[in-house]
Enzyme design. Structure first.
Site, PDB file in Angstrom:
ATOM      1  N   ASP A 121       0.954  -1.287  -0.274  1.00  0.00           N
ATOM      2  CA  ASP A 121       0.037  -0.133   0.086  1.00  0.00           C
ATOM      3  C   ASP A 121       0.978   1.145   0.125  1.00  0.00           C
ATOM      4  O   ASP A 121       0.549   2.393   0.583  1.00  0.00           O
ATOM      5  CB  ASP A 121      -0.963  -0.025   1.318  1.00  0.00           C
ATOM      6  CG  ASP A 121      -1.953   1.022   1.120  1.00  0.00           C
ATOM      7  OD1 ASP A 121      -2.578   1.121   0.102  1.00  0.00           O
ATOM      8  OD2 ASP A 121      -2.509   1.416   2.089  1.00  0.00           O
ATOM      9  N   LYS A 161      -0.983  -1.064  -4.680  1.00  0.00           N
ATOM     10  CA  LYS A 161      -1.512   0.275  -5.077  1.00  0.00           C
ATOM     11  C   LYS A 161      -0.988   0.781  -6.183  1.00  0.00           C
ATOM     12  O   LYS A 161       0.246   1.003  -6.422  1.00  0.00           O
ATOM     13  CB  LYS A 161      -1.488   1.280  -3.735  1.00  0.00           C
ATOM     14  CG  LYS A 161      -2.212   2.453  -3.914  1.00  0.00           C
ATOM     15  CD  LYS A 161      -2.743   3.143  -2.800  1.00  0.00           C
ATOM     16  CE  LYS A 161      -1.536   3.653  -1.996  1.00  0.00           C
ATOM     17  NZ  LYS A 161      -2.145   4.343  -0.728  1.00  0.00           N
TER      18      LYS A 161
END
EC number: 2.1.1.166
Length: 205
Positions: A121, A161
């Protein structure tokens, strides 16, 4: 430093954010925990007993979810340049995951076990210049993909991400060349105005 109007607006939005409030109430370190829980509910990534590596883990929201869901038989390794407050059951390694010393620490703790899920992330320090920020986050995604190619077991998965924009299609192609299946996810907990998406690659080619 004086806050800009934009940063004040972001702070106001952040404080009033439903997921931020819920994270505080339930004891999650970040609203990002809800993104991972939603994707895991859909894709069944965090299997009991799984070995998980969380790249760019600080403050630890994803690691909290992972260690809870893989159970006592699993292992969660969190890597980040920044310090992270300890999480029970999570093995934290501070440093750059591209450096030999950091990789050696990880490999020593892994032993003979192969990684079932690499998740990232990671986001760069945002400059506010869209083209610059886009290039930075796609570079981080590429680093995560390189790590996954080396450390994942054949049937493993990589969740990362990315931002929609320049180089997105190129990176998506790299993912499809690396994994047998690639899915695109936009969790409900992602802010509507955010360009972020998550790519999920499964089973190395």
């Amino acid at each position: 430093m004086k806050r800009t109007r934009t940063s004040k607006a972001w702070m106001r939005e952040h404080i009033n954010d439903t997921y931020v409030q819920l994270a505080r109430k339930e004891g999650w370190r970040s609203r990002a925990a809800f993104k991972l829980m939603e994707m895991d509910d859909k894709d069944k990534l965090l299997k009991h007993g799984e070995v998980v590596v969380d790249l760019g883990a600080t403050p630890g929201g994803w690691s909290q979810v992972a260690v809870k869901r893989v159970g006592d038989g699993g292992l969660v390794f969190a890597l980040d340049l920044l310090e992270m407050e300890p999480i029970h059951g999570v093995h934290f390694i501070q440093g750059d995951f591209r450096e030999d010393e950091v990789l050696q620490q990880l490999e020593e703790q892994l032993g003979e076990r192969r990684v079932g899920l690499v998740m990232s992330d990671m986001a760069p320090n945002m400059s506010g210049v869209p083209l610059v920020d886009q290039a930075r986050i796609m570079h981080l995604a590429e680093l995560g993909l390189e790590f996954s190619r080396v450390h994942l077991k054949p049937e493993g998965a990589f969740l990362v991400k990315v931002f929609q924009g320049t180089d997105y299609e190129t990176f998506l192609k790299q993912m499809r060349e690396t994994f047998k299946t690639v899915a695109v996810r936009k969790p409900d907990a992602s802010r509507d105005r955010s360009p972020e998406l998550y790519l999920l690659g499964r089973t190395l080619r």
